[in-house]
Design an enzyme around this catalytic site. Structure first.
Site, PDB file in Angstrom:
ATOM      1  N   CYS A   4       0.547  -1.104   0.173  1.00 49.91           N
ATOM      2  CA  CYS A   4       0.074   0.168   0.019  1.00 49.91           C
ATOM      3  C   CYS A   4       1.182   1.151   0.151  1.00 49.91           C
ATOM      4  O   CYS A   4       0.666   2.486  -0.710  1.00 49.91           O
ATOM      5  CB  CYS A   4      -1.225   0.210   1.249  1.00 49.91           C
ATOM      6  SG  CYS A   4      -1.312  -1.490   2.048  1.00 49.91           S
ATOM      7  N   CYS A  18       2.531   3.130  -3.219  1.00 48.28           N
ATOM      8  CA  CYS A  18       2.188   4.226  -3.785  1.00 48.28           C
ATOM      9  C   CYS A  18       1.056   5.354  -2.952  1.00 48.28           C
ATOM     10  O   CYS A  18       1.606   6.325  -3.246  1.00 48.28           O
ATOM     11  CB  CYS A  18       0.025   3.423  -4.473  1.00 48.28           C
ATOM     12  SG  CYS A  18       0.694   1.793  -6.187  1.00 48.28           S
ATOM     13  N   HIS A  19       0.899   5.052  -1.768  1.00 47.22           N
ATOM     14  CA  HIS A  19       0.429   5.874  -0.620  1.00 47.22           C
ATOM     15  C   HIS A  19       1.428   6.949  -0.176  1.00 47.22           C
ATOM     16  O   HIS A  19       0.642   7.286   0.895  1.00 47.22           O
ATOM     17  CB  HIS A  19      -0.941   4.994  -0.275  1.00 47.22           C
ATOM     18  CG  HIS A  19      -2.364   4.718  -1.121  1.00 47.22           C
ATOM     19  ND1 HIS A  19      -3.020   5.301  -2.200  1.00 47.22           N
ATOM     20  CD2 HIS A  19      -2.696   3.674  -1.161  1.00 47.22           C
ATOM     21  CE1 HIS A  19      -3.955   5.060  -2.209  1.00 47.22           C
ATOM     22  NE2 HIS A  19      -3.534   3.777  -2.708  1.00 47.22           N
ATOM     23  N   CYS A  26      -7.743  -2.027  -4.550  1.00 47.53           N
ATOM     24  CA  CYS A  26      -5.645  -1.969  -5.291  1.00 47.53           C
ATOM     25  C   CYS A  26      -5.002  -2.869  -4.776  1.00 47.53           C
ATOM     26  O   CYS A  26      -4.210  -3.314  -4.957  1.00 47.53           O
ATOM     27  CB  CYS A  26      -5.994  -1.180  -3.964  1.00 47.53           C
ATOM     28  SG  CYS A  26      -6.117   0.858  -4.135  1.00 47.53           S
ATOM     29  N   CYS A  54     -34.626  -1.903  10.491  1.00 51.40           N
ATOM     30  CA  CYS A  54     -34.164  -0.506  11.124  1.00 51.40           C
ATOM     31  C   CYS A  54     -34.245   0.322  12.293  1.00 51.40           C
ATOM     32  O   CYS A  54     -34.002   0.807  13.300  1.00 51.40           O
ATOM     33  CB  CYS A  54     -32.614  -0.506  10.115  1.00 51.40           C
ATOM     34  SG  CYS A  54     -31.741  -1.548   9.020  1.00 51.40           S
ATOM     35  N   CYS A  58     -35.772  -0.309  15.789  1.00 55.89           N
ATOM     36  CA  CYS A  58     -34.827  -0.480  17.094  1.00 55.89           C
ATOM     37  C   CYS A  58     -34.162   1.156  16.831  1.00 55.89           C
ATOM     38  O   CYS A  58     -34.340   1.249  18.161  1.00 55.89           O
ATOM     39  CB  CYS A  58     -34.088  -1.496  16.810  1.00 55.89           C
ATOM     40  SG  CYS A  58     -34.724  -2.936  17.369  1.00 55.89           S
ATOM     41  N   HIS A  59     -33.837   1.222  15.836  1.00 60.39           N
ATOM     42  CA  HIS A  59     -33.187   2.460  15.670  1.00 60.39           C
ATOM     43  C   HIS A  59     -33.093   3.745  15.856  1.00 60.39           C
ATOM     44  O   HIS A  59     -32.714   5.049  16.060  1.00 60.39           O
ATOM     45  CB  HIS A  59     -31.928   2.442  15.435  1.00 60.39           C
ATOM     46  CG  HIS A  59     -30.354   0.945  15.503  1.00 60.39           C
ATOM     47  ND1 HIS A  59     -29.878   0.603  16.454  1.00 60.39           N
ATOM     48  CD2 HIS A  59     -30.812  -0.006  14.787  1.00 60.39           C
ATOM     49  CE1 HIS A  59     -29.476  -0.783  16.814  1.00 60.39           C
ATOM     50  NE2 HIS A  59     -29.915  -0.660  15.686  1.00 60.39           N
ATOM     51  N   ARG A 110     -21.946  -6.607  11.761  1.00 57.04           N
ATOM     52  CA  ARG A 110     -23.050  -5.825  12.420  1.00 57.04           C
ATOM     53  C   ARG A 110     -24.008  -5.745  11.468  1.00 57.04           C
ATOM     54  O   ARG A 110     -25.679  -6.413  12.175  1.00 57.04           O
ATOM     55  CB  ARG A 110     -22.434  -4.554  12.241  1.00 57.04           C
ATOM     56  CG  ARG A 110     -23.189  -3.737  13.710  1.00 57.04           C
ATOM     57  CD  ARG A 110     -23.544  -4.253  15.098  1.00 57.04           C
ATOM     58  NE  ARG A 110     -24.609  -4.698  16.053  1.00 57.04           N
ATOM     59  CZ  ARG A 110     -25.085  -4.542  17.321  1.00 57.04           C
ATOM     60  NH1 ARG A 110     -23.788  -4.274  18.023  1.00 57.04           N
ATOM     61  NH2 ARG A 110     -25.785  -5.475  17.635  1.00 57.04           N
ATOM     62  N   CYS A 127     -27.520  -7.751  12.818  1.00 55.96           N
ATOM     63  CA  CYS A 127     -28.748  -7.305  13.531  1.00 55.96           C
ATOM     64  C   CYS A 127     -30.259  -7.535  12.856  1.00 55.96           C
ATOM     65  O   CYS A 127     -31.676  -7.794  13.286  1.00 55.96           O
ATOM     66  CB  CYS A 127     -28.922  -5.614  13.054  1.00 55.96           C
ATOM     67  SG  CYS A 127     -27.975  -4.971  14.871  1.00 55.96           S
TER      68      CYS A 127
END
Lengths: 285, 157
Positions: free
Chosen positions: A100, A103-104, A138, A201, A204-205, A242, A246
């Site tokens: 990585c 290039c970066h 990449c 979603c 609940c959220h 995650r 859920c």
């Protein structure tokens, strides 16, 4: 429905007896290493205005000790994985003889701000890309290396490194232009009641954050803190892992990490946190 | 993607067997959200109902509701109203309707339908995250619904 409103007045009283005490988000500020100020609550972005006034990091819904762990990199177990990713950042892999860093350069310089704008439309590929997709692009096209598994250890560690160098910067994903239709797909998924429990979603959220669902204190389900080190499974957890958990908990057949559905959902959920700080790797229970 | 969501709806539960004398989930007759007839004809067992309401593996009603009578069970949620006094507020017929399919009594409610097998979007095989197999059935059996109703009817203030 009016009946519910009458009845809900009773809840407060019974709460005291069962010890499910901490209902609302705490009033607390997060400053990491006494240096990086994290915006953990702010006015909701315009596109959310009819649903929420304020958006809040999941950090505000965790207990005192869990919150404290995130305020110091020595106590944040997620930072061990950031160090591992720093090694792989420098490691040459694949047919092109590159790492990585080839290039970066220095990740702390070149990657600052990147996490905050992903998922992001990629013109050449004509698709919305998550950070994971860009990392694998990449690896395959520039390094000639193998893809990493979408939610595998190498991948989640690398996303932790990229998040860590953007900590404190506001999430600012674009939802208009070519990304808009993906965003709309994600929004539809967010409000779709899936599984045998028929829960979205939003159930609940959005409708119930701040309340207890059995032993869990519901947050707004924001992803500004990802990847998240969970004390429960003692590892870093990616956004799609995650989401999968859920959705599974609605007794549904889940989507796969990296699927177009979860990419769209990630763009949408990220946009609900526009204005909150990048906070990953966070600590959660 | 709209289409892919929708095609997954309504995976039928053809293999789910209903015992003789039971009313199948698809045959329950609701009137204003209530269900007059017992689903089994066998009186509900209060003690079994109490266990179902408190058990994570069964009804897990306490995930969302407080029940003072279940203070031996840790962690009651606060999504729905406390069930204390439910037996005063509701008749047995109403309670049967609420537990079997609360969405008829309370339009748009978050409460899951416990005796329903059709009309889901991406139903799964319990909590595995996998597609349903031929064991797919309602969350609670007909007799478990009756047991829960019998228990709720005894929750008086």
């Amino acid at each position: 429905m009016t009946r519910t409103k009458l009845i809900s007045g009773l809840i407060g009283a019974t709460l005291l007896s069962t010890g499910a005490a901490f209902a609302d988000p705490v009033d607390d500020n997060l400053i990491i290493n006494e240096e990086i100020e994290i915006v953990t609550r702010t006015a909701a972005p315009a596109h959310l205005a009819d649903a929420l006034d304020e958006v809040m990091s999941g950090w505000l819904f965790r207990g005192t000790e869990t919150r404290a762990m995130e305020s110091d990199d020595f106590d944040n177990p997620g930072m061990i994985f950031v160090e591992k990713a720093m090694d792989s950042w420098e490691t040459v892999e694949g047919s092109e003889g590159k790492s990585c860093a080839s290039c970066h350069g220095d990740a702390e310089e070149s990657m600052k701000g990147v996490r905050a704008v992903y998922p992001k439309w990629n013109d050449a590929a004509e698709e919305v890309r998550t950070l994971e997709m860009q990392i694998n692009d990449c690896r395959t096209t520039r390094m000639g290396a193998e893809k990493w598994k979408y939610t595998g250890g190498d991948m989640v560690n690398m996303t932790a490194l990229l998040a860590s160098v953007s900590r404190g910067m506001p999430i600012n994903v674009a939802i208009d232009g070519p990304a808009q239709s993906t965003w709309e797909d994600g929004k539809e998924l967010y409000y779709t009641r899936t599984g045998q429990l028929e829960l979205s979603c939003a159930n609940c959220h959005e409708d119930n954050y701040g309340k207890m669902i059995r032993a869990d204190h519901l947050s707004q389900g924001q992803i500004n803190g990802f990847p998240a080190y969970r004390l429960k499974n003692t590892k870093l957890n990616s956004v799609h892992a995650r989401f999968k958990g859920c959705v599974r908990d609605t007794r549904a057949e889940t989507y796969k990490p990296g699927s177009p559905e979860f990419v769209a959902l990630e763009l949408y959920v990220a946009s609900r946190g526009n204005g909150l700080s990048v906070e990953g790797p966070s600590v959660r229970n | 993607m709209k289409r892919s969501i929708i095609t997954a709806i309504a995976l039928a539960s053809t293999a789910f067997a209903v015992s003789a004398g039971e009313i199948a989930p698809t045959e329950v007759s609701f009137s204003d959200g209530t269900v007059a007839e017992s689903l089994t004809g066998v009186p509900g067992d209060r003690e079994s109902g109490r266990e179902i309401v408190g058990s994570k593996k069964l009804g897990n009603c306490v995930a969302c509701h407080q029940v003072s009578d279940l203070s031996d069970v840790p962690f009651h949620g606060e999504i729905g109203p406390s069930l204390d006094g439910a037996g005063d507020r509701w008749t047995e017929e109403e309670l049967r309707g609420i537990v079997a399919n609360a969405k008829i009594m309370f339009e748009g409610t978050m409460m899951p339908s416990f005796y329903k097998t059709e009309g889901f979007i991406r139903p799964g095989n319990a909590y595995t995250g996998e597609a349903p197999d031929d064991t797919f059935g309602p969350i609670l059996t007909a007799q478990q619904i009756e047991d829960v109703v019998a228990y709720l009817a005894t929750l008086k203030e």
